[in-house]
Write a protein that holds these residues in place. Structure first.
Motif, PDB file in Angstrom:
ATOM      1  N   ILE A  57      26.978   8.395  66.246  1.00 51.48           N
ATOM      2  CA  ILE A  57      27.755   9.351  65.461  1.00 51.48           C
ATOM      3  C   ILE A  57      28.064   8.731  64.105  1.00 51.48           C
ATOM      4  CG2 ILE A  57      29.907  10.666  65.299  1.00 51.48           C
ATOM      5  CD1 ILE A  57      28.023  11.644  67.502  1.00 51.48           C
ATOM      6  N   THR A  60      32.825  12.530  61.756  1.00 56.76           N
ATOM      7  CA  THR A  60      33.338  13.563  62.663  1.00 56.76           C
ATOM      8  C   THR A  60      33.456  14.952  62.040  1.00 56.76           C
ATOM      9  OG1 THR A  60      35.596  12.792  62.169  1.00 56.76           O
ATOM     10  CG2 THR A  60      34.530  11.937  64.152  1.00 56.76           C
ATOM     11  N   ILE A  65      29.376  16.540  64.882  1.00 55.50           N
ATOM     12  CA  ILE A  65      29.822  16.348  66.270  1.00 55.50           C
ATOM     13  C   ILE A  65      30.170  17.666  66.975  1.00 55.50           C
ATOM     14  CG2 ILE A  65      30.695  14.014  65.863  1.00 55.50           C
ATOM     15  CD1 ILE A  65      33.553  15.258  66.043  1.00 55.50           C
ATOM     16  N   TYR A  87      30.114   4.539  67.820  1.00 58.37           N
ATOM     17  CA  TYR A  87      30.874   4.911  66.625  1.00 58.37           C
ATOM     18  C   TYR A  87      31.932   3.827  66.401  1.00 58.37           C
ATOM     19  CZ  TYR A  87      33.640   7.621  63.305  1.00 58.37           C
ATOM     20  OH  TYR A  87      34.314   8.052  62.191  1.00 58.37           O
ATOM     21  N   ILE A  93      37.070   9.027  68.250  1.00 55.88           N
ATOM     22  CA  ILE A  93      36.167   9.732  69.158  1.00 55.88           C
ATOM     23  C   ILE A  93      36.859  10.032  70.487  1.00 55.88           C
ATOM     24  CG2 ILE A  93      34.064   9.500  70.536  1.00 55.88           C
ATOM     25  CD1 ILE A  93      33.493  10.208  67.676  1.00 55.88           C
TER      26      ILE A  93
END
Length: 241
Positions: A57, A60, A65, A87, A93
């Motif tokens: 990732i 965000t 995501i 990440y 997360i």
């Protein structure tokens, strides 16, 4: 070389949210998982037959995501496949996934600043995170990805391409650069304007640079006319129902 499920920016929905992958045998490495990505994975049958899924990732925003929860749910409940996330900011997360109902039993999370793992057909994979200049509201990362087959830089979302990355390309330390590129130039732009990219990269190296995350204002012919490449979206196979 990376393959792509979607190649568009957040608002360029006809091209799908920008997301790349490497699939070798039963293992798959996915880069970002925006709102259109789960549908793309299903249409391309990319999750079928895998035993491990690793997801990088970059940041965000929803176009990176937005369907992460769906992918984790599907792997956990339907495929019984292990999902490992990468990440650098673990708490961000974890908090996001908790809010959307994904429990920590459903995934593994690696927040190391430099990631190393073994993949059967890729050998040792190394991911080195690089913080990017994108927006003030969140941290965003690109990374250098090294496998036994290739060494590449992936920008994620960034308004800049550092001199360090260009030097690595010119010295042969990198095989490819994947850079988010846009067709608008304005103050505070969160992405790299195509002609700023052209100012930075010498013509002899532009064939090693792949433009991605394309907005509605950038033209493929214009990109190629400058000597750069454009990433291509994987085509959905024809099926007879």
């Amino acid at each position: 070389m990376l393959k792509f499920i979607g190649i568009g920016s957040a608002f360029n929905t006809r091209l799908g949210n920008n997301s790349a992958f490497i699939k070798e045998g039963q293992e798959m490495l996915l880069i970002d998982c925006g709102g259109t990505v789960f549908q793309g994975l299903q249409q391309l049958d990319l999750l079928q037959g895998i035993s491990k899924l690793k997801i990088i990732i970059t940041h965000t925003h929803p176009d990176h995501i937005g369907s992460l929860g769906e992918v984790i749910f599907y792997c956990y409940y339907i495929l019984n496949v292990e999902v490992e996330l990468f990440y650098p900011n673990e708490e961000v997360i974890k908090s996001y996934l908790h809010i959307i109902g994904v429990t920590q039993a459903m995934y593994k999370l690696n927040g190391s600043k430099e990631v190393k793992f073994e993949a059967n057909r890729l050998g040792l994979v190394n991911v080195q995170w690089l913080q990017q200049v994108h927006v003030d509201t969140m941290l965003a990362y690109g990374f250098i990805l090294n496998t036994e087959k290739q060494k590449l830089y992936y920008s994620g979302d960034s308004s800049q391409l550092s001199d360090e990355i260009i030097e690595k390309l010119e010295s042969g330390e990198l095989d490819y650069i994947y850079q988010d590129s846009c067709g608008l130039d304005y103050e505070g732009n969160a992405h790299l304007y195509l002609y700023k990219l052209a100012d930075q990269v010498k013509e002899k190296y532009r064939s090693q640079v792949y433009c991605m995350h394309l907005d509605q204002h950038i033209k493929v012919d214009e990109i190629k006319g400058l000597g750069f490449n454009v990433v291509e979206r994987e085509s959905v196979p024809n099926r007879i129902e």
